[in-house]
Write a protein that holds these residues in place. Structure first.
Motif, short mmCIF file in Angstrom:
data_model
loop_
_atom_site.label_atom_id
_atom_site.label_comp_id
_atom_site.label_asym_id
_atom_site.label_seq_id
_atom_site.Cartn_x
_atom_site.Cartn_y
_atom_site.Cartn_z
N ALA A 31 -49.36 54.69 -29.69
CA ALA A 31 -48.39 53.75 -29.14
C ALA A 31 -48.59 52.35 -29.73
N LEU A 32 -49.84 51.94 -29.88
CA LEU A 32 -50.12 50.61 -30.44
C LEU A 32 -49.69 50.51 -31.90
N GLY A 87 -43.53 55.92 -23.08
CA GLY A 87 -44.03 57.18 -22.55
C GLY A 87 -45.45 57.47 -23.01
N ALA A 88 -45.75 57.13 -24.26
CA ALA A 88 -47.10 57.34 -24.77
C ALA A 88 -48.11 56.46 -24.04
N PHE A 89 -47.73 55.21 -23.79
CA PHE A 89 -48.62 54.32 -23.02
C PHE A 89 -48.88 54.89 -21.62
N ALA A 90 -47.81 55.34 -20.98
CA ALA A 90 -47.95 55.86 -19.62
C ALA A 90 -48.80 57.13 -19.60
N ILE A 134 -60.22 62.88 -25.97
CA ILE A 134 -59.53 62.75 -27.25
C ILE A 134 -58.05 62.41 -27.04
N ALA A 135 -57.41 63.11 -26.13
CA ALA A 135 -55.96 62.97 -25.96
C ALA A 135 -55.56 61.58 -25.47
N GLY A 136 -56.28 61.06 -24.47
CA GLY A 136 -55.91 59.75 -23.92
C GLY A 136 -56.00 58.63 -24.94
N PRO A 137 -57.15 58.41 -25.56
CA PRO A 137 -57.23 57.36 -26.58
C PRO A 137 -56.31 57.58 -27.77
#
Length: 390
Positions: A100-101, A116-119, A91-94
């Motif tokens: 970020a998108l 930072g969110a992308f990373a 859940i957290a990664g996607p």
């Protein structure tokens, strides 16, 4: 959703009958996606907004009763323990990636929070994969992806959902804000898409038996790419006629892809893995849809704001129109006639200009899926790389 597809795989064990059943299933799934806005728009025009949620209560109750009466009992398979760590990472990664998108166009793609969110999203997604490799009871057993029908089918359905739902997200705004339809009128004008899905799903089930999954899925993605290309070339003077072409092509293509890929996924797995395979299929659809809305919306918003910034509007009008076309039209209603008309026209033109980059991107995604289908998809359900029975 995962349970329904798994039931079909369990009940219809003969490949020909299973493919036909999945064709009907995919038609129902796709048509329901479009019928929802039709009914919802009608309810919003006549009732309180909460009615769009309450209407689902009797539908859900009818589904519970029908499943108890009509769904055959199957032997239980000993389940695994839950995987809370894997679930949290999945859940957290996607979620961070989508945030970020979505925020990139407004905050700036080089903003530290966005970067930072992308990373962090990349780290969390990598951590999910590594955890699933080592976990004793993984949420998703990565070994199941060795089945080519499942792995390629999930990729294709993700790419199709990206293009289809991203287009619907923009299409509804175009119908309401650019063409001036109400919520109910917008829903009815999406109706031909549901009809196309209802026809295309069963037809794809028949064609998949004759031509194979590879060519049916590729044909569907070609239709989706064509639909998005037609929409991308919309000009300010175009009316509903162009939209009608888009929804018919999009519905037909989606019906082909959903049927072919779902049959490929179910047909490639033993019965004990049907639940996981069906869940993987549903996850691919949902993640592709979320990515499609995020990416398409970001590209549209970025171009829209750039066009507004370069327009001849007054600074105060640019500020009022900056966020969205809907906000611009709302502000135009409170301006004197000439100024309001100029603001509305500039905002609509900016939105139409944004259709190009957003829809051409979706078309490119569909073309990638077309190539993947032709190169990697199995020729027949239940086949390995050589085409021999697996």
């Amino acid at each position: 959703m995962p349970a329904t597809l798994a039931i079909i795989g369990t009940v219809f064990t003969e490949p020909t009958e299973r493919t036909k059943a999945i064709g009907v299933w995919s038609a129902a799934v796709g048509a329901g996606t479009v019928i929802g806005p039709v009914v919802g728009g009608r309810l919003l025009d006549h009732f309180w907004w909460g009615s769009v949620f309450l209407v689902n209560l009797p539908i859900g109750a009818a589904g519970l009763v029908a499943s108890a009466i009509l769904v055959p009992a199957t032997p239980a398979i000993r389940g695994r323990r839950l995987d809370p760590v894997g679930a949290a990472l999945s859940i957290a990664g996607p979620a961070l990636l989508l945030w970020a998108l979505i925020e990139g166009p407004s905050e700036g793609w080089t903003d530290p929070l966005v970067l930072g969110a992308f990373a962090l999203a990349a780290v969390l997604i990598a951590a999910f994969v590594e955890w699933e490799r080592r976990a004793p009871n993984p949420l998703l057993s990565l070994g199941i992806l060795r089945h080519r029908g499942l792995a390629v089918g999930a990729v294709l359905i993700l790419l199709c959902a990206f293009a289809m739902i991203g287009t619907l997200f923009v299409l509804v705004q175009h119908l309401q804000f650019n063409l001036g339809y109400t919520a109910a009128q917008t829903g009815w004008r999406l109706g031909p898409m549901a009809l196309a899905l209802l026809v295309a799903g069963p037809v794809a089930g028949v064609l998949a038996q004759r031509l194979g999954v590879r060519y049916v899925a590729a044909a569907g993605l070609a239709l989706v790419a064509g639909a998005l290309t037609v929409f991308a070339t919309t000009s300010p003077g175009d009316g509903y006629g162009r939209v009608l072409v888009v929804v018919v092509l999009l519905g037909s293509g989606a019906g082909f892809v959903i049927t072919a890929t779902s049959d490929s996924i179910v047909g490639s797995l033993p019965e004990r893995d049907l639940g996981v395979g069906s869940a993987t299929n549903s996850t691919a659809i949902q993640f592709g849809a979320a990515l499609g809305v995020a990416v398409t919306g970001s590209l549209l918003a970025g171009r829209y704001r750039r066009e507004i910034g370069q327009s001849a509007l007054e600074p105060a009008q640019k500020a009022a129109a900056h966020d969205s076309l809907g906000a611009a039209l709302a502000a135009a209603e409170h301006l004197p006639s000439h100024a309001g008309t100029a603001l509305a026209r500039a905002a609509r033109d900016a939105f139409t200009a944004g259709l190009g980059p957003s829809m051409f991107t979706g078309a490119a995604i569909a073309v990638v899926g077309f190539v993947v289908a032709l190169v990697l998809a199995p020729r027949r359900t239940n086949s390995d790389d050589s085409g021999a029975p697996s």
